[in-house]
Write an enzyme that holds these catalytic residues in place. Structure first.
Site, short mmCIF file in Angstrom:
data_model
loop_
_atom_site.label_atom_id
_atom_site.label_comp_id
_atom_site.label_asym_id
_atom_site.label_seq_id
_atom_site.Cartn_x
_atom_site.Cartn_y
_atom_site.Cartn_z
NE ARG A 37 -4.12 10.18 14.85
CZ ARG A 37 -3.83 9.30 13.89
NH1 ARG A 37 -2.89 8.41 14.07
NH2 ARG A 37 -4.55 9.26 12.79
CD GLU A 181 -3.64 1.83 4.72
OE1 GLU A 181 -2.41 1.92 4.85
OE2 GLU A 181 -4.44 2.27 5.53
CE LYS A 223 -3.22 -0.41 7.55
NZ LYS A 223 -2.11 -0.10 8.45
CB SER A 265 -8.52 0.61 13.50
OG SER A 265 -7.56 1.62 13.73
N GLY A 266 -9.14 2.73 10.97
CA GLY A 266 -9.87 3.80 10.31
C GLY A 266 -10.55 4.83 11.21
N GLY A 267 -10.25 4.79 12.51
CA GLY A 267 -10.90 5.74 13.42
C GLY A 267 -12.02 5.10 14.21
NE ARG A 298 -6.84 6.62 13.25
CZ ARG A 298 -7.61 7.09 12.28
NH1 ARG A 298 -8.38 8.15 12.51
NH2 ARG A 298 -7.61 6.52 11.10
#
Ligand code: 13P
Length: 343
Positions: A37, A181, A223, A265-267, A298
């Site tokens: 990132r 998760e 999650k 949120s996964g992107g 994110r």
């Protein structure tokens, strides 16, 4: 004999994490992910820049209005502010409970091309004891499931939920709340229906395995991903369609005894993640047996990271953005988010 788990302590932790419409911030990127990132922003990929970034996050005032917990990474839980105050102390003082990512990453699964198996079980009992001493009261383990032409295979699903179950058992034994998760990735050009089917299969397999490992469903947090079309697809589903598919899938697969579902949120763009969570809570308020909240990385951090760019002069503005994204996520948790709030 191992000590009996303290159910009340685990329940209290979950209660505090999600009190008053709050959710979680995942700030547990591994060094490799954090560096990736940073590289995208032209920020130097050093231990000191990672420390500075995490200091920016934990010293943001007002985060405690929306966040009950923050998930840290092994490097971060040992770090301190510039003034020498451990990050865990800063968080606890603000009423934000520190948690810890304890898996050691998703690795290519031998014999199963394009699939991954998450590692980190060896020595986990001892690591949990150490993290607990440092203040961690909950933990996270992420399994990764990829939708592709020939994936996921049942073998990869089973191997991953087996690891998740062994992890969850060790957490509960240590009086640490496990966040379980199983992430079905958005990557690919699959349809929303394919995501639904895979997510349902993964969750049903997971809960059967958790049951076989004597996991107390009342003392864990799930999650999951939302049910959503692949990132490479040209189809775009409406917010209400995503909410409906996600709720139906979870109702079909997640026991009502699980107290909290906290989405990754996964992107997704931050606005999309907030709108979807909001529609789930707003449209299905009377049908959800669980608290439905967030554990975003994110979707809370990205705008602040984009603005910070590693520059001290941008810290204050980045903190404002971070705080406002956390507030928007919390508004979505109670079904009170509107697009107008983005302005
Ligand atoms: P994202 O919200 O960026 O998907 O991260 C959540 C997370 O913790 C993944 O493990």
């Amino acid at each position: 004999m191992e000590q009996q788990m303290n159910k009340q302590l685990l329940k209290d932790t979950i209660g505090q994490l999600f009190a008053n419409g709050k959710g979680l911030l995942a700030m547990d990127e591994s060094n490799a992910t954090c560096n990736k990132r940073f590289a995208a922003e032209g920020i130097p990929q050093t231990i000191e820049m990672r420390r500075k970034y995490r200091e920016l996050i934990v010293t943001t005032t007002g985060l405690n209005e929306s966040l009950g917990g923050a998930i840290l990474y092994d490097e971060t839980i040992r770090q301190q502010t510039n003034d020498g105050i451990p990050f865990t102390d800063v968080l606890m003082k603000a009423g934000i409970i520190p948690g810890i990512k304890v898996d050691t990453g998703a690795k290519p699964m031998a014999g199963f091309p394009n699939e991954k198996i998450t590692e980190g079980l060896d020595g986990l009992r001892e690591r949990l004891a150490e993290y607990k001493q440092m203040g961690a009261r909950f933990a996270k383990w992420r399994a990764v499931i990829t939708i592709g032409t020939h994936t996921p295979t049942i073998t990869a699903i089973k191997a991953n939920v087996h690891a998740l179950s062994r992890y969850a058992a060790l957490c509960q034994e240590a009086d640490i709340v496990p966040i379980v998760e199983p992430e079905v990735l958005m990557t690919g050009n699959h349809t929303m229906q394919q995501c639904y089917d895979v997510t349902e299969q993964v969750l049903k397999t997971l809960f059967y395995q958790l049951y076989q490992f004597n996991i107390d469903m009342e003392e864990m947090i799930l999650k999951p991903n939302m049910v959503i079309v692949g990132t490479e697809s040209t189809i775009k589903n409406s917010v209400d369609e995503v909410a409906e598919a996600t709720v139906n899938c979870l109702l079909a697969s997640v026991p009502a005894s699980v107290p909290v579902i906290a989405f990754l949120s996964g992107g997704q763009a931050p606005e999309d993640a907030a709108a979807h969570l909001n529609a789930i809570n707003k449209n299905f308020k009377d049908r959800l047996p669980w608290i439905v909240s967030f554990s975003f990385a994110r979707a809370i951090q990205q705008p602040a990271l984009d603005l910070w760019k590693g520059q001290q002069a941008n810290v204050e503005e980045a903190q404002k953005l971070l705080c406002s994204r956390a507030k928007l996520a919390a508004a979505a948790r109670t079904g009170n988010y509107t697009v107008a709030m983005e302005k």
